[in-house]
Design an enzyme around this catalytic site. Structure first.
Site, PDB file in Angstrom:
ATOM      1  N   ARG A  91       0.789  -1.244   0.000  1.00 16.43           N
ATOM      2  CA  ARG A  91       0.000   0.000   0.000  1.00 16.43           C
ATOM      3  C   ARG A  91       0.821   1.295   0.000  1.00 16.43           C
ATOM      4  NH1 ARG A  91      -5.252   0.350   3.442  1.00 16.43           N
ATOM      5  NH2 ARG A  91      -3.803   0.880   5.093  1.00 16.43           N
ATOM      6  N   ASP A  92       2.120   1.198  -0.227  1.00 20.17           N
ATOM      7  CA  ASP A  92       2.896   2.431  -0.388  1.00 20.17           C
ATOM      8  C   ASP A  92       4.150   2.175  -1.226  1.00 20.17           C
ATOM      9  OD1 ASP A  92       3.343   5.133  -0.176  1.00 20.17           O
ATOM     10  OD2 ASP A  92       4.357   5.018   1.765  1.00 20.17           O
ATOM     11  N   LEU A  93       3.986   1.451  -2.319  1.00 18.19           N
ATOM     12  CA  LEU A  93       5.131   1.177  -3.192  1.00 18.19           C
ATOM     13  C   LEU A  93       5.508   2.436  -3.969  1.00 18.19           C
ATOM     14  CD1 LEU A  93       4.586  -2.269  -4.915  1.00 18.19           C
ATOM     15  CD2 LEU A  93       6.331  -1.667  -3.246  1.00 18.19           C
TER      16      LEU A  93
END
Length: 289
Positions: A91-93
């Site tokens: 959820r934060d690549l």
């Protein structure tokens, strides 16, 4: 921790718990949690990585070659496949959360927003993933999240490494949606079933743009490379490429072949100078959630 009154924040506990479970060459390793004499003295002992890709991209004298880009992306995909098989969405690549050792090993880091998920999928907040890497379903307010949001971000990372600059550098959520439409065409129920029922669709007046412009953006990229990008950028999350699809792509089997990690360049001059503060606009926005 110095501002905490009631112990360790739930977000930190979540991150620590996840990292202690994960063991993969392409995921940053949390070796142990060390506690000092005071509440604020909590230290995470991590495996050492010499650099992150965002600062390298900002400061490299020459960009990564296509063979080197393939090497990086394959490693990220392997780490993602491991995460998704273990029912974890990162959820934060983004490039600033990808670290590289001096042996060319790329590791995904920063699991502060990561979540374990189950079936059926429970609602989660859509305000995740840094704007430039945020999938259209998140921008349009979906309440369910699947591993496909990581795969959209993977497409943005691959495109950024190939183009040597961010692909969709939006300045606001409205601008971000518009950039996506300009690049991929206007979404519709035909190509994205359920699109018209997304919570925030009514808040956007989408431009009428019938064309996919990826080929114009990357005129030099092979057919296999374009196919992979298009697969990662499917509007319908159910049809988007999985990490396994990415790993099996013919793009990685054609010339130039991915170089071996040990043959990746090293950057001692970059590491030895003091870390460059994130003052440039690009660096700042690339890293902001």
């Amino acid at each position: 921790m110095d501002k905490e009154k009631d112990g360790v924040p739930i977000s930190s506990l979540r991150e620590i718990t996840l990292l202690l479970r994960l063991r993969h060459p392409n995921i940053v390793e949390l070796k142990e949690v060390v506690v000092g004499n005071h509440l604020e003295s909590i230290f995470l002992v991590m495996g050492y990585c010499e650099q992150d890709l965002a600062s390298l991209l900002e400061n490299m004298p020459t960009p990564f070659s296509e063979a080197q880009v393939k090497c990086i992306v394959l490693q990220v995909l392997r780490g993602l496949q491991y995460l998704h098989q273990n029912f974890i969405i990162h959820r934060d690549l983004k490039v600033s959360n990808l670290l590289m050792t001096d042996k060319g090993c790329v590791k995904t880091a920063d699991f502060g927003l990561a979540r374990a998920y189950g079936i059926p999928v429970k609602p989660m907040t859509p305000k995740v993933v840094t704007l430039w890497y945020r999938a259209p379903e998140l921008l349009l307010g979906t309440t369910t999240q699947t591993t496909s949001i990581d795969m959209w971000a993977m497409g943005c990372i691959l495109a950024e490494l190939l183009a040597h600059k961010p692909l969709l550098p939006g300045t606001s959520e409205i601008h971000q949606v518009d950039l996506i439409v300009q690049l991929l065409g206007t979404p519709s129920e035909n190509i994205w079933p359920g699109f018209s029922r997304l919570p925030l669709v009514g808040q956007y007046s989408l431009r009428k743009q019938p064309y996919n412009n990826l080929k114009h953006k990357f005129p030099w990229l092979s057919e296999a490379g374009l196919r992979l990008l298009n697969f990662l950028f499917m509007y319908d999350p159910k049809k988007r490429a999985t990490a396994r699809d990415g790993l099996e792509s013919s793009y990685f089997k054609e010339k130039p072949l991915p170089c071996e990690p040990e043959l990746m360049p090293t950057f001692p001059h970059h590491r030895n100078k003091r870390a460059v503060p994130a003052t440039s606009e690009a660096q700042g926005k690339r890293c902001k959630p």
